[in-house]
Scaffold this motif. Structure first.
Motif, PDB file in Angstrom:
ATOM      1  N   ILE A 119       0.882  -1.134  -0.027  1.00  0.00           N
ATOM      2  CA  ILE A 119       0.119   0.095   0.034  1.00  0.00           C
ATOM      3  C   ILE A 119       0.994   1.407   0.001  1.00  0.00           C
ATOM      4  N   LEU A 120       1.893   1.342   0.905  1.00  0.00           N
ATOM      5  CA  LEU A 120       2.736   2.515   0.875  1.00  0.00           C
ATOM      6  C   LEU A 120       3.439   2.479  -0.427  1.00  0.00           C
ATOM      7  N   ALA A 121       3.938   1.491  -1.245  1.00  0.00           N
ATOM      8  CA  ALA A 121       4.671   1.687  -2.197  1.00  0.00           C
ATOM      9  C   ALA A 121       3.814   2.178  -3.229  1.00  0.00           C
ATOM     10  N   LYS A 122       2.446   2.023  -3.389  1.00  0.00           N
ATOM     11  CA  LYS A 122       1.497   2.693  -4.223  1.00  0.00           C
ATOM     12  C   LYS A 122       1.711   4.102  -3.872  1.00  0.00           C
ATOM     13  N   LEU A 123       1.326   4.482  -2.706  1.00  0.00           N
ATOM     14  CA  LEU A 123       1.378   5.937  -2.405  1.00  0.00           C
ATOM     15  C   LEU A 123       2.691   6.342  -2.950  1.00  0.00           C
ATOM     16  N   GLU A 124       3.856   5.833  -2.710  1.00  0.00           N
ATOM     17  CA  GLU A 124       5.158   6.383  -3.140  1.00  0.00           C
ATOM     18  C   GLU A 124       5.296   6.506  -4.638  1.00  0.00           C
ATOM     19  N   THR A 125       4.764   5.587  -5.313  1.00  0.00           N
ATOM     20  CA  THR A 125       4.625   5.654  -6.739  1.00  0.00           C
ATOM     21  C   THR A 125       4.094   7.045  -7.281  1.00  0.00           C
ATOM     22  N   GLU A 126       3.011   7.412  -6.614  1.00  0.00           N
ATOM     23  CA  GLU A 126       1.968   8.321  -6.922  1.00  0.00           C
ATOM     24  C   GLU A 126       2.562   9.761  -6.503  1.00  0.00           C
ATOM     25  N   ALA A 127       3.306   9.450  -5.212  1.00  0.00           N
ATOM     26  CA  ALA A 127       3.975  10.926  -4.900  1.00  0.00           C
ATOM     27  C   ALA A 127       5.293  11.113  -5.814  1.00  0.00           C
ATOM     28  N   LEU A 128       5.966  10.224  -6.369  1.00  0.00           N
ATOM     29  CA  LEU A 128       6.873  10.352  -7.157  1.00  0.00           C
ATOM     30  C   LEU A 128       6.887  11.277  -8.432  1.00  0.00           C
ATOM     31  N   LYS A 129       5.374  11.011  -8.949  1.00  0.00           N
ATOM     32  CA  LYS A 129       4.990  11.936 -10.078  1.00  0.00           C
ATOM     33  C   LYS A 129       5.078  13.518  -9.738  1.00  0.00           C
ATOM     34  N   TYR A 130       4.921  13.836  -8.564  1.00  0.00           N
ATOM     35  CA  TYR A 130       4.959  15.206  -8.117  1.00  0.00           C
ATOM     36  C   TYR A 130       6.218  15.576  -7.281  1.00  0.00           C
ATOM     37  N   PHE A 131       6.774  14.382  -6.718  1.00  0.00           N
ATOM     38  CA  PHE A 131       8.036  15.017  -5.950  1.00  0.00           C
ATOM     39  C   PHE A 131       9.107  13.953  -6.297  1.00  0.00           C
ATOM     40  N   PRO A 132       9.593  13.905  -7.504  1.00  0.00           N
ATOM     41  CA  PRO A 132      10.725  12.967  -7.641  1.00  0.00           C
ATOM     42  C   PRO A 132      11.981  12.901  -6.811  1.00  0.00           C
ATOM     43  N   LYS A 133      12.261  14.056  -6.150  1.00  0.00           N
ATOM     44  CA  LYS A 133      13.293  13.994  -5.188  1.00  0.00           C
ATOM     45  C   LYS A 133      12.941  13.102  -4.032  1.00  0.00           C
ATOM     46  N   LEU A 134      12.123  12.297  -3.973  1.00  0.00           N
ATOM     47  CA  LEU A 134      11.696  11.468  -2.762  1.00  0.00           C
ATOM     48  C   LEU A 134      12.691  10.350  -2.852  1.00  0.00           C
ATOM     49  N   ARG A 135      13.020  10.081  -4.374  1.00  0.00           N
ATOM     50  CA  ARG A 135      14.157   8.828  -4.446  1.00  0.00           C
ATOM     51  C   ARG A 135      15.520   9.309  -3.353  1.00  0.00           C
TER      52      ARG A 135
END
Length: 365
Positions: free
Chosen positions: A271-287
């Motif tokens: 579930i958290l991986a899905k949220l992270e994938t969505e968040a990366l569209k807006y904030f790729p620096k999350l990586r």
């Protein structure tokens, strides 16, 4: 008069704080410390863009946002830091960006009675990049300067410290006696039940059925080295995802809304991986985060998604609140203050008949 508060989340902790300001009250807070929604909550105070048709809910949420100004001022006057709350503004994103103008007009109209909304402006990507250079996935967005973020666990810790009440960390039950309400071998005159999704468990032995269902919520906190995040606005795309910057390089992503997991508190990485994938569209620096941690809590919802609070008619010494759902950090402090007003005979801001507890709590045959 001896008063017990069961549950040290947003409602219970705020109630304890304001009860502690009253004369001739001896207050004890009981908290099991497991599954609490507030401790797993990174909140956004920005209710003004909701299109929910429930006018009573919106009034509560609007006044709840306003009430933070009072709560913060009261805590500061008592000598406590209030960095759990900060108005950094909010960025609202829409998949169909033509709807942003409509949203701006709605907010302008609501600002007449809710000036806390602050400055409203449609911003293009290049202008946003000045203040939030790593934000992507949009051409324009709506900015409202009055939006705020809240760290739930920090808030409740501050409130409990400010209340200086006795805190008992254990699971308890409530039973009736001739002298009052029996809790953990103590007799209390009045009791506030602020146990969220666990309210049905507390009231069942007293012969009550409660219209409450649990909803699991998970979020992930990401930590960055050298990234200045304290003043970044909150980002609210459509859907469950929110991107909430805090101080010291922390950015929280979430939270999930899981209706089929009951009271389960295990971390579900998928579930958290899905949220992270969505968040990366807006904030790729999350990586680039150096580390992360996870939080899980259980929200309480009624069948019509409306919160409630008040006294139980058959047991007027019992005060209850629940059903706050995902807007608990917005409405919780105000609901708590309204409960304290009821208990102490003071006038509140809300019409309590709009949020009657007996609509959701019934005596079992």
């Amino acid at each position: 008069m001896k008063v017990a508060v069961i549950g040290a989340g947003i409602v219970g902790a705020t109630a304890a704080y304001y009860l502690s300001k009253e004369d001739n009250l001896e207050i004890t807070v009981f908290d099991y410390g497991r599954g609490q929604a507030t401790k797993a909550a990174a909140g956004i105070i920005s209710p003004w863009f909701s299109k929910r048709r429930n006018k009573a809910w919106y009034r509560m949420a609007r006044l709840g946002a306003d009430f933070y100004q009072t709560l913060v001022a009261d805590l500061q006057a008592d000598g406590f830091a209030t960095d759990f709350y900060k108005q950094t503004g909010v960025y609202l994103l829409k998949n169909d960006e033509t709807k942003l103008t409509e949203l701006q007009e709605l907010a302008k109209d609501r600002r007449k009675e809710a000036p806390l909304i602050g400055h409203l402006e449609l911003l293009n990507h290049s202008k946003v990049a000045v203040d939030f250079p790593d934000l992507e996935g949009f051409n324009k967005l709506l900015f409202a300067s009055g939006g705020a973020r809240v760290e739930g666990a920090h808030l409740t810790k501050t409130l409990l410290a400010a209340s200086a009440c006795q805190l008992v960390s254990k699971k308890v039950t409530v039973s009736l006696s001739e002298q009052g309400y029996l809790i953990s071998d103590q007799i209390f005159d009045q009791v506030i039940l602020a146990a969220g999704a666990w309210l049905p468990d507390l009231l069942a032995p007293l012969g009550y059925k409660v219209d409450i269902r649990p909803q699991k919520g998970q979020l992930r906190d990401y930590f960055f080295e050298g990234l200045v995040t304290e003043d970044l606005p909150v980002v609210m795309p459509e859907g469950e995802l929110d991107i909430i910057p805090f101080k010291s390089g922390q950015i929280s992503i979430g939270a999930s809304h899981e209706n089929d997991q009951g009271y389960d508190l295990t971390v579900d990485s998928s579930i958290l991986a899905k949220l992270e994938t969505e968040a990366l569209k807006y904030f790729p620096k999350l990586r680039e985060a150096s580390s992360f941690s996870e939080r899980v809590g259980t929200r309480a919802y009624t069948s019509d998604f409306a919160p409630f609070y008040g006294q139980l008619p058959e047991n007027p010494g019992l005060f209850v609140a629940s059903g706050l759902g995902s807007s608990g950090l917005t409405t919780g402090p105000l609901i708590a203050k309204e409960l304290v007003n009821l208990l102490t005979g003071q006038t509140g801001l809300l019409d309590k008949d709009d949020y009657r507890a007996d609509k959701y709590i019934t005596k079992t045959p």
